[in-house]
Design a protein around this motif. Structure first.
Motif, PDB file in Angstrom:
ATOM      1  N   PHE A 118      -4.038   8.172  -5.291  1.00  0.00           N
ATOM      2  CA  PHE A 118      -4.422   9.573  -5.080  1.00  0.00           C
ATOM      3  C   PHE A 118      -3.724  10.473  -6.095  1.00  0.00           C
ATOM      4  N   PHE A 119      -2.693   9.933  -6.777  1.00  0.00           N
ATOM      5  CA  PHE A 119      -1.828  10.795  -7.587  1.00  0.00           C
ATOM      6  C   PHE A 119      -2.361  10.949  -9.003  1.00  0.00           C
ATOM      7  N   GLY A 120      -1.622  11.711  -9.838  1.00  0.00           N
ATOM      8  CA  GLY A 120      -2.088  12.095 -11.162  1.00  0.00           C
ATOM      9  C   GLY A 120      -2.318  13.595 -11.163  1.00  0.00           C
ATOM     10  N   GLU A 121      -2.872  14.104 -12.240  1.00  0.00           N
ATOM     11  CA  GLU A 121      -3.157  15.543 -12.385  1.00  0.00           C
ATOM     12  C   GLU A 121      -1.915  16.378 -12.060  1.00  0.00           C
ATOM     13  N   GLY A 122      -0.768  15.924 -12.574  1.00  0.00           N
ATOM     14  CA  GLY A 122       0.452  16.736 -12.452  1.00  0.00           C
ATOM     15  C   GLY A 122       1.396  16.316 -11.347  1.00  0.00           C
ATOM     16  N   ILE A 123       1.003  15.391 -10.515  1.00  0.00           N
ATOM     17  CA  ILE A 123       1.930  14.906  -9.473  1.00  0.00           C
ATOM     18  C   ILE A 123       2.014  13.377  -9.567  1.00  0.00           C
ATOM     19  N   VAL A 124       3.264  12.915  -9.797  1.00  0.00           N
ATOM     20  CA  VAL A 124       3.480  11.482 -10.016  1.00  0.00           C
ATOM     21  C   VAL A 124       4.204  10.882  -8.810  1.00  0.00           C
ATOM     22  N   ALA A 125       3.693   9.755  -8.334  1.00  0.00           N
ATOM     23  CA  ALA A 125       4.376   9.036  -7.245  1.00  0.00           C
ATOM     24  C   ALA A 125       4.203   7.543  -7.475  1.00  0.00           C
ATOM     25  N   HIS A 126       5.226   6.779  -7.132  1.00  0.00           N
ATOM     26  CA  HIS A 126       5.167   5.318  -7.233  1.00  0.00           C
ATOM     27  C   HIS A 126       5.592   4.750  -5.883  1.00  0.00           C
ATOM     28  N   ILE A 127       4.649   4.317  -5.094  1.00  0.00           N
ATOM     29  CA  ILE A 127       5.000   3.748  -3.785  1.00  0.00           C
ATOM     30  C   ILE A 127       5.542   2.326  -3.955  1.00  0.00           C
ATOM     31  N   ALA A 128       6.398   1.902  -3.037  1.00  0.00           N
ATOM     32  CA  ALA A 128       6.821   0.495  -2.993  1.00  0.00           C
ATOM     33  C   ALA A 128       5.653  -0.312  -2.428  1.00  0.00           C
ATOM     34  N   PHE A 129       5.379  -1.470  -3.068  1.00  0.00           N
ATOM     35  CA  PHE A 129       4.227  -2.263  -2.620  1.00  0.00           C
ATOM     36  C   PHE A 129       4.575  -3.758  -2.588  1.00  0.00           C
ATOM     37  N   GLY A 130       5.887  -4.028  -2.644  1.00  0.00           N
ATOM     38  CA  GLY A 130       6.346  -5.428  -2.620  1.00  0.00           C
ATOM     39  C   GLY A 130       5.856  -6.124  -1.364  1.00  0.00           C
ATOM     40  N   ASP A 131       5.963  -5.424  -0.240  1.00  0.00           N
ATOM     41  CA  ASP A 131       5.407  -5.928   1.014  1.00  0.00           C
ATOM     42  C   ASP A 131       4.122  -5.143   1.245  1.00  0.00           C
ATOM     43  N   SER A 132       3.013  -5.737   0.821  1.00  0.00           N
ATOM     44  CA  SER A 132       1.773  -4.974   0.649  1.00  0.00           C
ATOM     45  C   SER A 132       1.044  -4.684   1.950  1.00  0.00           C
ATOM     46  N   ILE A 133       1.386  -5.456   2.970  1.00  0.00           N
ATOM     47  CA  ILE A 133       0.730  -5.307   4.280  1.00  0.00           C
ATOM     48  C   ILE A 133       1.824  -4.873   5.251  1.00  0.00           C
ATOM     49  N   CYS A 134       1.479  -4.028   6.215  1.00  0.00           N
ATOM     50  CA  CYS A 134       2.497  -3.629   7.208  1.00  0.00           C
ATOM     51  C   CYS A 134       2.792  -4.847   8.112  1.00  0.00           C
ATOM     52  N   ALA A 135       4.029  -5.348   8.034  1.00  0.00           N
ATOM     53  CA  ALA A 135       4.377  -6.568   8.781  1.00  0.00           C
ATOM     54  C   ALA A 135       4.262  -6.340  10.288  1.00  0.00           C
ATOM     55  N   ASN A 136       4.593  -5.140  10.749  1.00  0.00           N
ATOM     56  CA  ASN A 136       4.551  -4.909  12.204  1.00  0.00           C
ATOM     57  C   ASN A 136       3.118  -4.828  12.727  1.00  0.00           C
ATOM     58  N   LEU A 137       2.264  -4.170  11.959  1.00  0.00           N
ATOM     59  CA  LEU A 137       0.853  -4.117  12.372  1.00  0.00           C
ATOM     60  C   LEU A 137       0.229  -5.523  12.288  1.00  0.00           C
ATOM     61  N   ALA A 138       0.565  -6.252  11.210  1.00  0.00           N
ATOM     62  CA  ALA A 138       0.058  -7.629  11.079  1.00  0.00           C
ATOM     63  C   ALA A 138       0.550  -8.476  12.253  1.00  0.00           C
ATOM     64  N   GLY A 139       1.783  -8.210  12.710  1.00  0.00           N
ATOM     65  CA  GLY A 139       2.331  -8.950  13.854  1.00  0.00           C
ATOM     66  C   GLY A 139       1.507  -8.705  15.111  1.00  0.00           C
ATOM     67  N   VAL A 140       1.134  -7.452  15.335  1.00  0.00           N
ATOM     68  CA  VAL A 140       0.309  -7.127  16.516  1.00  0.00           C
ATOM     69  C   VAL A 140      -1.053  -7.826  16.397  1.00  0.00           C
ATOM     70  N   LEU A 141      -1.607  -7.793  15.206  1.00  0.00           N
ATOM     71  CA  LEU A 141      -2.911  -8.430  14.963  1.00  0.00           C
ATOM     72  C   LEU A 141      -2.819  -9.938  15.228  1.00  0.00           C
ATOM     73  N   MET A 142      -1.765 -10.578  14.727  1.00  0.00           N
ATOM     74  CA  MET A 142      -1.635 -12.036  14.914  1.00  0.00           C
ATOM     75  C   MET A 142      -1.382 -12.376  16.383  1.00  0.00           C
ATOM     76  N   ASP A 143      -0.577 -11.558  17.072  1.00  0.00           N
ATOM     77  CA  ASP A 143      -0.354 -11.802  18.504  1.00  0.00           C
ATOM     78  C   ASP A 143      -1.677 -11.683  19.267  1.00  0.00           C
ATOM     79  N   ALA A 144      -2.477 -10.698  18.862  1.00  0.00           N
ATOM     80  CA  ALA A 144      -3.772 -10.501  19.530  1.00  0.00           C
ATOM     81  C   ALA A 144      -4.654 -11.733  19.320  1.00  0.00           C
ATOM     82  N   ILE A 145      -4.723 -12.222  18.084  1.00  0.00           N
ATOM     83  CA  ILE A 145      -5.564 -13.405  17.794  1.00  0.00           C
ATOM     84  C   ILE A 145      -5.066 -14.586  18.629  1.00  0.00           C
TER      85      ILE A 145
END
Ligand SMILES: CSC[C@H]1O[C@H](OP(=O)(O)O)[C@H](O)[C@@H]1O
Ligand code: ADE
Length: 290
Positions: A118-145
Motif C-alpha cells: 500500500f506504501f509509496g508516494e512519499g510514505i515508506v514502510a517495511h513490514i517484517a514478513f519472516g513469519d508470513s502467516i499469523c501462527a496463532n490464526l493458523a493454529g486455530v485453523l488447524m485445531d478446527a480441521i
C-alpha cells in the motif's frame, strides 16, 4: 456500513458460503479501486463475517488481474481483524494428496507482475514478513480441521506455498525445481494477499486445498483446470465446514496476533511531514500512528 471482524476470501471453486445467514451484499469502494466483487456480509452461527470471491463470483479475474489492494483495503474498511483464505493448490510433495488440507507457514515469491504494497508516494514502510502467516490464526485453523475428523482428509501442519505468476501452470522443470527447494504446495494468489494483509495489520492464514500433483508426478496426470475444479468441488463441503468451525472458535476465543501491530516499527517516514494526499489515502492504516 456493516462491520465484521472475520473475513473469508474464497478462491477457485469456492464462490460462496452456503451456511451464511442474514446475507447483505455490500459494494465497497476503496482508495485502490473496487474489490473483485461485492463483499457478502452475513452471519455464520451468529458471528458476523465478510466473504469475498477472490476471482469474482463468476470467476472473471486472472490471478494477475486481481485487485489485491482493493480486496484487503475493503476488508479493513469493514473492520476485519482476522482473514482466512481458502485456496486451491497443487501438491509438490507425495504425502500431500489431492483432497488433503495444508496450512502453510511460508511463501516463496515467483510472481512477476503484482503490486503488493500500500506504501509509496512519499510514505515508506517495511513490514517484517519472516513469519508470513499469523501462527496463532493458523493454529486455530488447524485445531478446527483436526477437530472435525474429516474422513480421507489428512492435515499437513505448515509448509511452503510457492506463489507463481500464471495463468499457465508450471513447466515440469519448474515443478521439479520447486520440489528441490523443499516447497509443499503451489498456487497463484496468496502471497500478495498475505503481504497486504500484514501491512493492513490483519492476521492472515491460508486453508490450502490440494487439488492435484502439479506436473511432476510420474503416476498422476499433469494439472488441468478440470482436475482442480472437480477436486475442489469434492472438497468444498469440507472446506466450508472447516471455515465455519474456525469462525466459531475465533468468535469464542480471538487470538492475539503480531500482525495487529505490524506497522508499529515499520514506517520510516516522518508522518508529520508526509504528503497529505498519501496520508489521506492510507488513513485507515495510519490513523493509530498519526
Ligand atoms: C483454477 S486453477 C488455478 C487457480 O486456482 C488457484 O486459485 P485460488 O488461489 O484463488 O484458489 C490458483 O492460485 C490459480 O489462481
Ligand atoms: N498446480 C497448480 N499450480 C498453480 N496453481 C494451482 N492451483 C491449483 N493447482 C495449481
Amino acid at each position: 456500513m456493516a462491520q465484521a471482524k472475520i473475513g473469508i476470501i474464497g478462491g477457485s471453486g469456492l464462490y460462496k458460503m452456503d451456511a451464511l445467514k442474514d446475507v447483505e451484499e455490500v459494494h465497497v469502494d476503496t482508495p485502490f479501486g473496487s474489490p473483485s466483487d461485492a463483499l457478502i456480509l452475513g452471519t455464520l452461527d451468529g458471528t458476523q463475517v465478510a466473504f469475498l470471491a477472490r476471482h469474482g463470483r463468476n470467476h472473471t479475474l486472472l490471478p494477475s488481474e486481481l485487485p489485491f489492494r482493493a480486496n484487503i483495503y475493503a476488508m479493513k474498511q469493514l473492520g476485519v481483524e482476522y482473514l482466512i483464505s481458502a485456496s486451491a493448490v497443487g501438491s509438490l510433495k507425495e504425502e500431500a494428496k489431492p483432497l488433503d488440507m495444508v496450512v502453510p507457514d511460508q511463501f516463496i515469491d515467483r510472481t512477476k507482475n503484482r503490486v503488493s504494497t500500500f506504501f509509496g508516494e512519499g510514505i515508506v514502510a517495511h513490514i517484517a514478513f519472516g513469519d508470513s502467516i499469523c501462527a496463532n490464526l493458523a493454529g486455530v485453523l488447524m485445531d478446527a480441521i483436526a477437530s472435525l475428523n474429516l474422513p480421507d482428509v489428512s492435515l499437513h501442519r505448515g509448509g511452503t506455498y510457492v506463489c507463481m505468476e500464471g495463468p499457465a501452470f508450471s513447466t515440469k522443470a519448474e515443478s521439479h525445481l520447486y520440489r528441490s527447494w523443499g516447497a509443499t504446495v503451489i498456487g497463484m494468489t496468496n502471497l500478495p494477499e498475505a503481504k497486504l494483509a500484514r501491512e493492513a495489520e490483519i492476521a492472515y492464514a491460508t486453508l490450502a486445498l490440494v487439488t492435484d500433483y502439479d506436473c511432476w508426478h510420474s503416476d498422476h496426470d499433469s494439472v488441468t483446470v478440470e482436475m482442480v475444479i472437480a477436486n475442489l468441488q469434492r472438497n468444498a463441503v469440507n472446506a466450508q465446514k472447516v471455515i465455519q468451525e474456525t469462525v466459531h472458535r475465533l468468535s469464542q476465543n480471538p487470538p492475539s496476533s503480531d500482525a495487529h501491530s505490524a506497522l508499529k516499527y515499520a514506517i520510516l517516514t516522518n508522518l508529520e511531514k508526509a504528503p497529505a494526499l498519501t496520508k489521506q489515502k492510507l488513513e485507515l492504516l495510519l490513523q493509530k500512528y498519526l
